[in-house]
Scaffold this motif. Sequence first.
Motif, mmCIF file in Angstrom:
data_model
loop_
_atom_site.group_PDB
_atom_site.id
_atom_site.type_symbol
_atom_site.label_atom_id
_atom_site.label_comp_id
_atom_site.label_asym_id
_atom_site.label_seq_id
_atom_site.Cartn_x
_atom_site.Cartn_y
_atom_site.Cartn_z
ATOM 1 N N VAL A 438 23.900 39.028 40.459
ATOM 2 C CA VAL A 438 25.138 37.952 40.711
ATOM 3 C C VAL A 438 25.883 37.614 39.134
ATOM 4 O O VAL A 438 26.820 37.341 39.167
ATOM 5 C CB VAL A 438 24.453 36.599 41.120
ATOM 6 N N GLU A 439 24.797 37.997 38.204
ATOM 7 C CA GLU A 439 25.401 37.683 36.909
ATOM 8 C C GLU A 439 26.411 39.088 36.556
ATOM 9 O O GLU A 439 27.443 38.957 36.061
ATOM 10 C CB GLU A 439 24.319 37.906 35.882
ATOM 11 N N VAL A 440 26.170 40.196 37.204
ATOM 12 C CA VAL A 440 27.163 41.457 36.948
ATOM 13 C C VAL A 440 28.452 40.939 37.704
ATOM 14 O O VAL A 440 29.550 41.338 37.267
ATOM 15 C CB VAL A 440 26.385 42.386 37.576
ATOM 16 N N ALA A 441 28.154 40.339 39.035
ATOM 17 C CA ALA A 441 29.516 39.963 39.799
ATOM 18 C C ALA A 441 30.065 38.866 39.011
ATOM 19 O O ALA A 441 31.512 39.102 38.939
ATOM 20 C CB ALA A 441 28.980 39.644 41.140
ATOM 21 N N THR A 442 29.438 37.945 38.405
ATOM 22 C CA THR A 442 30.389 37.132 37.542
ATOM 23 C C THR A 442 31.036 37.638 36.415
ATOM 24 O O THR A 442 32.190 37.334 36.009
ATOM 25 C CB THR A 442 29.321 36.064 37.007
ATOM 26 N N ALA A 443 30.460 38.426 35.682
ATOM 27 C CA ALA A 443 31.073 39.322 34.474
ATOM 28 C C ALA A 443 32.273 40.240 35.175
ATOM 29 O O ALA A 443 33.207 40.164 34.370
ATOM 30 C CB ALA A 443 30.028 40.366 33.847
ATOM 31 N N GLN A 444 32.244 40.825 36.338
ATOM 32 C CA GLN A 444 33.417 41.395 36.925
ATOM 33 C C GLN A 444 34.582 40.495 37.116
ATOM 34 O O GLN A 444 35.572 40.882 36.832
ATOM 35 C CB GLN A 444 32.917 42.245 37.975
ATOM 36 N N SER A 445 34.231 39.553 37.703
ATOM 37 C CA SER A 445 35.261 38.408 37.871
ATOM 38 C C SER A 445 35.939 38.102 36.533
ATOM 39 O O SER A 445 36.950 37.822 36.470
ATOM 40 C CB SER A 445 34.820 37.224 38.480
ATOM 41 N N LEU A 446 35.128 37.746 35.716
ATOM 42 C CA LEU A 446 35.510 37.146 34.240
ATOM 43 C C LEU A 446 36.462 38.186 33.527
ATOM 44 O O LEU A 446 37.775 38.077 32.953
ATOM 45 C CB LEU A 446 34.724 36.855 33.426
ATOM 46 N N GLN A 447 36.022 39.500 33.859
ATOM 47 C CA GLN A 447 36.865 40.630 33.114
ATOM 48 C C GLN A 447 38.311 40.681 33.965
ATOM 49 O O GLN A 447 39.153 40.994 33.357
ATOM 50 C CB GLN A 447 36.134 41.975 33.461
ATOM 51 N N ALA A 448 38.069 40.430 35.322
ATOM 52 C CA ALA A 448 39.543 40.596 35.872
ATOM 53 C C ALA A 448 40.524 39.554 35.423
ATOM 54 O O ALA A 448 41.657 39.543 35.219
ATOM 55 C CB ALA A 448 39.352 40.528 37.541
ATOM 56 N N SER A 449 39.904 38.312 35.385
ATOM 57 C CA SER A 449 40.587 37.110 34.834
ATOM 58 C C SER A 449 41.387 37.458 33.424
ATOM 59 O O SER A 449 42.513 37.120 33.327
ATOM 60 C CB SER A 449 39.659 35.987 34.636
ATOM 61 N N LEU A 450 40.637 37.925 32.545
ATOM 62 C CA LEU A 450 40.970 37.948 31.205
ATOM 63 C C LEU A 450 41.908 39.021 30.934
ATOM 64 O O LEU A 450 42.747 38.978 30.046
ATOM 65 C CB LEU A 450 39.790 38.282 30.140
ATOM 66 N N LYS A 451 41.882 40.225 31.744
ATOM 67 C CA LYS A 451 42.894 41.185 31.865
ATOM 68 C C LYS A 451 44.373 40.638 31.990
ATOM 69 O O LYS A 451 45.268 41.112 31.318
ATOM 70 C CB LYS A 451 42.411 42.253 32.808
ATOM 71 N N LYS A 452 44.477 39.569 32.965
ATOM 72 C CA LYS A 452 45.516 39.221 33.059
ATOM 73 C C LYS A 452 46.436 38.346 31.792
ATOM 74 O O LYS A 452 47.538 37.959 31.724
ATOM 75 C CB LYS A 452 45.512 37.920 34.284
ATOM 76 N N ILE A 453 45.548 37.969 30.857
ATOM 77 C CA ILE A 453 46.178 37.458 29.678
ATOM 78 C C ILE A 453 45.987 38.090 28.404
ATOM 79 O O ILE A 453 46.193 37.733 27.357
ATOM 80 C CB ILE A 453 45.244 35.950 29.399
ATOM 81 N N GLY A 454 45.807 39.140 28.750
ATOM 82 C CA GLY A 454 45.709 40.501 27.690
ATOM 83 C C GLY A 454 44.632 40.686 26.709
ATOM 84 O O GLY A 454 44.216 41.328 25.846
ATOM 85 N N ILE A 455 43.358 40.105 27.321
ATOM 86 C CA ILE A 455 41.824 40.387 26.841
ATOM 87 C C ILE A 455 41.434 41.377 27.424
ATOM 88 O O ILE A 455 41.142 41.090 28.776
ATOM 89 C CB ILE A 455 41.059 39.021 26.770
#
Length: 599
Positions: A438-455
């Motif tokens: 569940v933490e890996v899934a959370t990290a993947q979600s955060l990764q996708a969000s941050l990509k949209k703002i250039g991180i």
Amino acid sequence: MTTQRTSGRRKQAFAAAAAVAALLTTAACGGGGDDGDKGSSSGAAGFDAANNKVAQASAAKKGGTLKFGAAQDADSWDTTRGYYGMMWNFARYYSRQLVTNKAEPGAAGAEVTPDLATETAKVTDDGKTYTYTLRDGITWEDGKAITSKDVKYGIERVWAQDVLSGGPTYLKDVLDPKGEYKGPYKDTSADKLGLKAIDTPDDKTIVFHLPQANSDFEEMLALVSASPVRQDQDTKSKYGLKPFSSGPYKFASYSPGKDLKLVRNTNWKQASDPIRKAYPDQITIQFFSDANQLDQRLISGDLDLDLNQTGMSPQGRTTALKEHKGNLDNPVTGYVRYAVFPQSVAPFNNIECRKAVILGADHVSLQTARGGPVAGGDIGTNMLPPSVPGAEGQKYDPYEISGANKSGNEAKAKEALKACGQPNGFKTTIAVRNNKPVEVATAQSLQASLKKIGITAEIDQYDGSQTAGIIGSPSNVKKKGYGIIIMGWGPDFPSVQGFGLPLWNSKYISESGNNNYALINDKTIDGLFSSYVTTLDDAGKTKIATEINHKVMEGAYYLPFVFERFLNWRSDNLANVYTTDGYSGQYDFVNLGLKNPKK
């Protein structure tokens, strides 16, 4: 309070988590709490029937075998070394303390009540002296009386961190802040009871002398780390393999990672114990490497409940919600799940860069990754869990995480990036435990969000069994470039000190086993904690707790995900079952019974 590591769930993907979350939202809304719930199995008490209230209270009978299953063994069954929440809960079967949590549902279960002592402490000397008198008839498993010296020796073991590391050290820090005592194994006094902060004038009396008042001291004495240990039974580092019982049950057999069996301690006397009813004749734990297999055994009725109390796996949840909803409870736990930003890793030494991540994250997606509002919890808006006095829940939402920015605010995030000197974004690494899908899934979600703002965020899955030496080492965190760490925390006891001191106080920054991952070194926060421990009235303590939470959030050190919920299973045969704030929403194990002991 650390939550136990769970093995056997490594292949859960984000898409699967999202699908389960959708099912949970549909299946569990408006679930009700009676036997007529659609999906309840025959004999089940009903959905949420044991959530902060007692289910099947009058049905408990003496006898039978209470059967636990678990996907993770305890970190240690040694009362000094255990730090998993489920271990503290289970340890009350074979260990007693001067005071303990009330055996009651909900908030009342977090209150302290006498156990080995005749009453709660007599507090004198402006909160610096605590005096207890032991009950009559309290005995060890061999029938010998438990004395004040046994209690003192058990507490002294906390000082032996070179041999007995892993457990909480509050008592050591409060009673001996200068670290002058070296522990019982290095004690040069003949009786090995050389800790000056504790007096035992006779076998029935024990007196604690605090160098400085601490308003949560009795909460610390209610932890299992304050259990008595008899010197002649202390096997030091091997004690966790067969602790010597002061409670109603004793170890019969234990194979680490395989199984554990407790049987009645025939020298325990009900008249000496106001807490424990000791319904079952024996208590067993079977350990599984595959959480799905564990859930199948629970659903089939082979086991009564999950020892780990961290919720069913996605596959098990799906089946249980469709076919056995009446066997499920959905408590709010004491845990906050979050991302934390170590200030040693650039550019997270800049508050605006930290704010950029908080503002840019899609908080609904993060909630979904954790299982949705039912199995994951409400969107977390700050860092103080609802079970801690001073918490404000979603009413305190300084970054509008559950409001205007709940799906991420790209414009504001990019403003923050510009303010921190990174207008085009930056690269970083998210550290996440590999045995927490569940933490890996959370990290993947955060990764996708941050990509949209250039991180651009890489995900590094590390060995979850080595947490203390990987993310708990500030030098390793800096070396690896872990700008974001996925983690969670629950209170050791229900106060801002019991939750936040290891996370936010600068004196708790350490070279290994560190939990202040953000490396917060704020004189205001430290000062508020200092004021808190000497404040003796509840209203004053609550006010300071709120102030500490606000200062932590103003520093943008954390991105909270959820105020966590679980879906936990209870068998049809389980009686006198309820969740308790004393153990962060877990079922209170100590007085569980069976409706049909022969089943």
